[in-house]
Design a protein around this motif. Structure first.
Motif, PDB file in Angstrom:
ATOM      1  N   HIS A   6       0.809  -1.213   0.000  1.00 21.55           N
ATOM      2  CA  HIS A   6       0.000   0.000   0.000  1.00 21.55           C
ATOM      3  C   HIS A   6       0.842   1.264   0.000  1.00 21.55           C
ATOM      4  CE1 HIS A   6       0.619   0.812   4.381  1.00 21.55           C
ATOM      5  NE2 HIS A   6       0.886  -0.473   4.355  1.00 21.55           N
ATOM      6  N   GLN A  44      -6.618   2.985   2.815  1.00 21.81           N
ATOM      7  CA  GLN A  44      -7.413   2.045   2.012  1.00 21.81           C
ATOM      8  C   GLN A  44      -8.235   2.741   0.938  1.00 21.81           C
ATOM      9  OE1 GLN A  44      -8.085  -1.735   4.982  1.00 21.81           O
ATOM     10  NE2 GLN A  44      -9.817  -0.405   4.611  1.00 21.81           N
ATOM     11  N   CYS A  58      -6.012   3.864  -1.968  1.00 18.80           N
ATOM     12  CA  CYS A  58      -5.600   2.699  -2.756  1.00 18.80           C
ATOM     13  C   CYS A  58      -6.759   2.167  -3.596  1.00 18.80           C
ATOM     14  CB  CYS A  58      -5.055   1.602  -1.841  1.00 18.80           C
ATOM     15  SG  CYS A  58      -3.433   1.965  -1.135  1.00 18.80           S
TER      16      CYS A  58
END
Length: 463
Positions: free
Chosen positions: A298, A303, A306
């Protein structure tokens, strides 16, 4: 460049845009696992406050991740259209996309919105904001059939089988058709990633579609190289599938790179020439928050960033369908129903803002703090938000992947409750075979007799 903000007299400092974006994110167990999450609610509010004042031009000029994927995403960026919004702040873009008038200018601006810009905007929005802003953004795509039109909630039938038994797969697909599902795709996750199994299922689905004169697409969700090997053997490939992620390293963990996807797309397009395909959109991608972190790839990004970058990768290949498998990876990344619901709405909004035909696998694994009521809630929220398609899994319980999703019955009920329909081609087919009339699925015991081909196929598959 550093960023600062204060909340109730407490000052917070963020070293760069990557940290600012991460700490402005809503609470996610994956961000906490990665060590990038805000340490308190006050820090999260401070990060959102500072992020609201960041100019879009600065977001584009300072890549959160520096790799070949970022280079490809920036090379495809529509800088001409971006000039119209470059001077706006993230907060000002949020206000713009929430205006009813935004839908009129959005088709021109969508190619100008980078993944980081889309993700940053979502971080400043409530769940209701995410529904309201996404709802008018219609992305219409065409392969054999058309998806994404106003008033349509599509369904990917997912007739998986633990042994890749073709007859079992076809029986499950037929079950879905009887409830009006399968307009977006009949897509099978294979139990084994073998060329033989992939080719056998593709050939079985192709014969099924031909025999019923069914207006839909078929796909086996094997690795891209497996599908292309099956194609070389002569198996029909309507859509080329691949799971994608938002960093070069994460995609490498999937065994892919962008050049491989481009070559695969060209091979499928070539196979379609001279055949009955109405459109040139021949790819299907799955994404999902946590995939880059689960691969330890990552690059320090959160999150949602990404995920937006993964969707940016999908956008490079003019997809027919994209969906987030929102709750599939597990509680390490999305811990409970609240986090799954938030992530599903974020993923859908971000994809639509970037111009993608965005759907969602409304799902959870059995060790997450969620249940079927969780799925019902998110299904209705996404359908209200104009989600392009969702999954149809027999009894909502995938017997091969061992997770919980939405059932054929769930999709039929959501359509009825919200006044939505299947895609136009499948709706017309359902009317012809006696399963649909006056804009609704006919009830069991209706005096209309379904097409005998359906009964004949049912008898063969259950013999």
């Amino acid at each position: 460049m550093t960023y600062t903000a204060a909340v109730r007299g407490e000052s917070f400092r963020f070293a760069d845009l990557r940290e600012l974006l991460a700490k402005a994110n809503e609470e996610k167990s994956g961000d906490q696992l990665a060590g990038v999450a805000a340490g308190s609610r006050r820090e999260r509010v401070a990060a959102k406050t500072a992020l609201a004042d960041v100019r879009l031009a600065d977001l584009v000029a300072q890549p959160v991740v520096e790799d070949s994927t970022s280079e490809a995403l920036l090379a495809a960026h529509d800088t001409g259209a971006f000039a119209e919004i470059a001077s706006l702040t993230v907060g000002e873009l949020r206000e713009l996309v929430l205006q009813p008038s935004f839908a009129a200018v959005w088709p021109r601006l969508a190619p100008a919105i980078t993944p980081e810009v889309a993700a940053a905007t979502a971080k400043l929005m409530s769940n209701l904001d995410l529904v309201a802003a996404a709802r008018p953004l219609r992305v219409v795509t065409t392969c054999r059939t058309t998806m994404g039109e106003e008033g349509v909630l599509g369904c990917r039938t997912q007739p998986n089988h633990p042994a890749d038994d073709v007859r079992g797969i076809l029986l499950s697909a037929l079950d879905g058709l009887l409830l009006g599902c399968g307009d977006a795709l009949i897509g099978v996750n294979p139990a084994t990633d073998s060329v033989d199994a992939c080719a056998a299922v593709l050939e079985g689905l192709g014969a099924f579609i031909d025999r019923l004169q069914l207006p839909t697409q078929a796909c086996v969700l094997a690795h891209v190289t497996t599908q292309l090997a099956a194609l070389e053997r002569g198996a029909p490939v309507d859509l080329l599938f691949q799971s994608v992620a938002g960093t070069t390293a994460a995609n490498a963990s999937f065994g892919i790179d962008l050049a491989m996807l481009a070559e695969g797309r060209e091979a499928v397009l070539e196979s379609h020439r001279g055949r009955d395909y109405r459109g040139m959109q021949v790819t299907y991608f799955e994404t999902g928050q946590g995939s880059a972190l689960s691969a330890e790839a990552h690059a320090g990004a959160d999150q949602l960033v990404c995920e937006a970058r993964a969707q940016g990768v999908a956008r490079l290949f003019d997809p027919f369908l994209v969906n987030s498998v929102v709750g599939f990876i597990g509680p390490e990344y999305l811990a409970d129903a609240r986090q799954i619901t938030r992530a599903g709405l974020e993923d859908h909004f971000v994809g639509k803002l970037m111009g993608l035909p965005m759907g969602c696998d409304v799902c959870y694994t059995n060790h997450v703090d969620a249940d079927q009521d969780t799925n019902d809630d998110l299904l209705l929220l996404l359908a209200s938000a104009g989600c392009t398609f969702v999954m149809g899994v027999p009894a909502a319980d995938d017997v091969m992947l061992h997770y919980q999703s939405t059932s054929y019955h769930d999709v039929a009920t959501a359509r009825r409750v919200l006044g939505l329909r299947p895609g136009p081609e499948l709706e017309a087919w359902l009317e012809r075979v006696g399963l649909w009339a006056d804009g609704t699925l006919l009830e069991a015991g209706s005096p209309r007799i379904p097409d005998p081909r359906l009964g004949g196929m049912l008898a063969e598959l259950t013999a």
